[in-house]
Design a protein around this motif. Structure first.
Motif, PDB file in Angstrom:
ATOM      1  N   ASN A 470       0.792  -1.240   0.000  1.00  0.00           N
ATOM      2  CA  ASN A 470       0.000   0.000   0.000  1.00  0.00           C
ATOM      3  C   ASN A 470       0.821   1.285   0.000  1.00  0.00           C
ATOM      4  O   ASN A 470       0.277   2.344   0.267  1.00  0.00           O
ATOM      5  N   GLU A 471       2.117   1.223  -0.297  1.00  0.00           N
ATOM      6  CA  GLU A 471       2.887   2.463  -0.258  1.00  0.00           C
ATOM      7  C   GLU A 471       2.800   3.241  -1.571  1.00  0.00           C
ATOM      8  O   GLU A 471       3.189   4.404  -1.639  1.00  0.00           O
ATOM      9  N   VAL A 472       2.289   2.615  -2.624  1.00  0.00           N
ATOM     10  CA  VAL A 472       2.109   3.285  -3.905  1.00  0.00           C
ATOM     11  C   VAL A 472       0.628   3.246  -4.270  1.00  0.00           C
ATOM     12  O   VAL A 472      -0.012   2.204  -4.165  1.00  0.00           O
ATOM     13  N   ARG A 473       0.097   4.366  -4.676  1.00  0.00           N
ATOM     14  CA  ARG A 473      -1.317   4.415  -5.061  1.00  0.00           C
ATOM     15  C   ARG A 473      -1.569   3.492  -6.252  1.00  0.00           C
ATOM     16  O   ARG A 473      -0.783   3.479  -7.203  1.00  0.00           O
ATOM     17  N   PRO A 474      -2.670   2.726  -6.231  1.00  0.00           N
ATOM     18  CA  PRO A 474      -3.005   1.863  -7.367  1.00  0.00           C
ATOM     19  C   PRO A 474      -3.081   2.679  -8.649  1.00  0.00           C
ATOM     20  O   PRO A 474      -3.668   3.752  -8.688  1.00  0.00           O
ATOM     21  N   GLY A 475      -2.441   2.163  -9.699  1.00  0.00           N
ATOM     22  CA  GLY A 475      -2.456   2.851 -10.979  1.00  0.00           C
ATOM     23  C   GLY A 475      -1.295   3.791 -11.188  1.00  0.00           C
ATOM     24  O   GLY A 475      -1.068   4.257 -12.302  1.00  0.00           O
TER      25      GLY A 475
END
Length: 573
Positions: A470-475
């Motif tokens: 979860n450290e990078v936003r999806p997309g």
């Protein structure tokens, strides 16, 4: 009557006695200031020694002679609240790429007389992206995919075929329910060659390629790298993951040699770090960055830069401030030590020829003397069947890096992206990407702070750059780097977490006291810190000069112009 000279002497003495208290007070004030400053100032032994820009590549021996040393860095590394060999909460996430019930089988959707071919481009991992996306493109077009031909004319000069690198039978059989695949194009249809824009989505393929394939029956898409959009419908994204993480397996000789290298690393230590250093002369020349090597560095790298006529001039200071320059080997070592990795840690380095060789590597080896590569843990005889082929050598590094406990990338090339995504899919194994934009300021001021302060700031700056869930936003980022559609969270854990959020308030951590600063990495990092490095393989729509087979027709749908192959491919992996 007194002598005038004697009277003047007496007057001067009286004036001196009158001024004496003032002079004493002034002297005492300066003495007090000096004493207070001596108490406040840190002892020299506690400071991180600062390296002057003009001696950036000096060896450890030269460092000692000019008073610059890394001897003050503790051997045990910095402190960490978490297990440095494991991603926090990784056990609650897993890769999930099975097709939904709505995703029909290949034999139902594939249409006759529709054949898709691609021409891959670049190094091993750039070609891998093309192979993955070609399968999805064939599915979008309801076409039969012809096993891709690998790029044999690029900068890498590798004559390997698909079956020399990948297990072709597994590739075809594993994907048989998704896409019909043939090894060769059947006799009959003439091939029409064309190119689609980068990031072409489903509608783009249906509008640009489908009419041609309906009319001509066989289409070959050239320079096929990053020609598929980041965001597609979920079933197509999951197909990408099935290709990448399950269908594409290296051949047995490559896998066996890679396994031997891993076993040798494990025999030396329970854990090991794999480092993709990317500090080759070509890399530095293309980046336009400056590392303080003076006129010698400018001359050496400038000569390399002249090979690319289309390479524009750059501002080295600006590039460094923006985080677009690879860290030096010494900076990589300091970052790792600050994050908690001690001197006893074993490091496997995947790298080509490092700029100025041992002289540049000396500080890193001083911090981590257990320094290895495939050339040091395998004999020339063992590597003989691989050494003449850049893709096979890159495959060995890929395997060892993938199986490492911690993977560190010093740039965001294709190998780094592919490994980052793979490690997320298979359990979020720690993957460290330096936040070069913020670390630059830290390294610039390292001579003005204690090691404890340096380590604390390094921890803070690396939040969101450690490969945790979860450290990078999806997309965000390339799909191959962040395959969010193929990462599932345990539903029970999610329900428990949602219950805690409702109980304690959205966004609050029940384990953290009021006002306490969080050290939780499970948060999106600052978008301004996310630098997707400009690479030769992604700079503009430039056409590779190709020799067309006699039975092919070239359709120009993309306003294509000429390009320099080395500029395209040199940094791709």
């Amino acid at each position: 009557m007194a002598n005038p000279r004697r009277r003047q002497h007496i007057n001067n003495g009286r004036q001196f006695r009158l001024c004496l208290p003032s002079l004493t007070a002034i002297f005492g004030f300066f003495l007090l200031c000096f004493f207070l400053l001596s108490l406040i100032a840190p002892r020299p032994s506690r400071l991180l020694h600062h390296r002057d820009a003009s001696s950036a590549f000096s060896s450890s021996e030269n460092d000692a002679s000019i008073g610059v040393s890394i001897s003050s860095v503790p051997a045990s590394g910095g402190k960490s609240k978490y297990d440095i060999w494991k991603s926090k909460d990784s056990e609650f996430f897993n890769g999930c790429s099975n097709a939904s019930s709505k995703f029909l089988k290949a034999d139902i959707v594939t249409r006759r007389n529709r054949y898709l071919m691609i021409a891959t481009s670049g190094g091993l991992n750039q070609q891998r992206t093309g192979i993955i996306d070609a399968v999805v493109a064939a599915r979008i077009l309801n076409a039969t995919l012809i096993v891709p031909k690998l790029d044999q004319r690029s900068y890498w000069k590798d004559a390997s075929n698909f079956e020399d690198i990948f297990d072709i039978d597994r590739f075809m059989s594993f994907l048989s329910n998704d896409v019909n695949i043939l090894k060769e194009l059947p006799n009959g249809p003439k091939v029409t060659t064309m190119r689609v824009p980068r990031k072409c989505n489903e509608r783009c393929y249906e509008k640009r390629v489908l009419p041609v394939i309906l009319k001509r029956h066989a289409v070959r898409l050239t320079k096929f790298d990053y020609r598929l959009a980041n965001r597609l419908e979920t079933d197509l994204q999951k197909l990408r993951c099935r290709v990448n993480y399950h269908a594409l397996k290296f051949t047995s000789p490559i896998l066996e040699m890679g396994k031997s290298l891993i076993q040798r690393m494990r025999a030396m230590s329970k854990h090991y770090i794999a480092l993709h250093l990317r500090f080759e002369p070509d890399m530095l020349a293309f980046s336009g960055c400056y590392y303080g090597g003076g006129d010698k560095e400018r001359k050496e790298l400038g000569a390399i830069r002249k090979r690319w006529k289309t390479l524009h001039g750059s501002n080295p200071d600006k590039a460094r401030r923006q985080g677009r320059c690879p860290l030096t080997p010494e900076e990589v070592g300091l970052m790792l030590r600050a994050l908690g990795y001690g001197k006893d840690v074993h490091i496997y380095v995947a790298s080509g020829e490092v700029y100025r060789g041992d002289e540049t590597l000396a500080p890193l080896k001083s911090l981590f003397p257990n320094f290895h590569s495939k050339d040091t843990i395998a004999s020339k005889e063992e590597l003989e069947s691989f050494s003449g082929f850049s893709s096979r050598m890159a495959a060995l590094d890929f395997i060892v890096c993938d199986e490492s406990d911690v993977f560190v990338t010093n740039n965001n090339g294709n190998m780094a992206k592919m490994l980052a995504g793979r490690r997320r899919y298979f359990g979020h194994k720690p993957t460290i990407r330096p936040n070069a934009k913020k670390l630059y300021k830290l390294f610039l001021n390292k001579g003005n702070m204690t090691w404890e302060e340096f380590s604390s700031k390094a921890h803070s700056y690396q939040r969101g750059f450690m490969g945790l869930p979860n450290e990078v936003r999806p997309g965000r980022g390339e799909f191959h780097e962040n395959p969010a559609a193929c990462i599932c969270e345990n539903s029970e854990v999610r329900a428990l977490r949602d219950a805690n959020l409702r109980k304690y308030g959205m966004g609050k951590d029940p384990a953290r006291k009021e006002g306490e600063e969080t050290d939780d990495h499970d948060q999106y990092h600052d978008p301004d810190d996310y630098i997707d490095w400009a690479e030769p393989d992604s700079d503009g729509e430039m056409l590779l000069q190709e020799r067309q087979p006699a039975n092919e027709t070239m359709l120009d749908y993309d306003g294509m112009s000429t390009e320099e192959p080395e500029l395209e491919d040199m940094l791709s992996d």
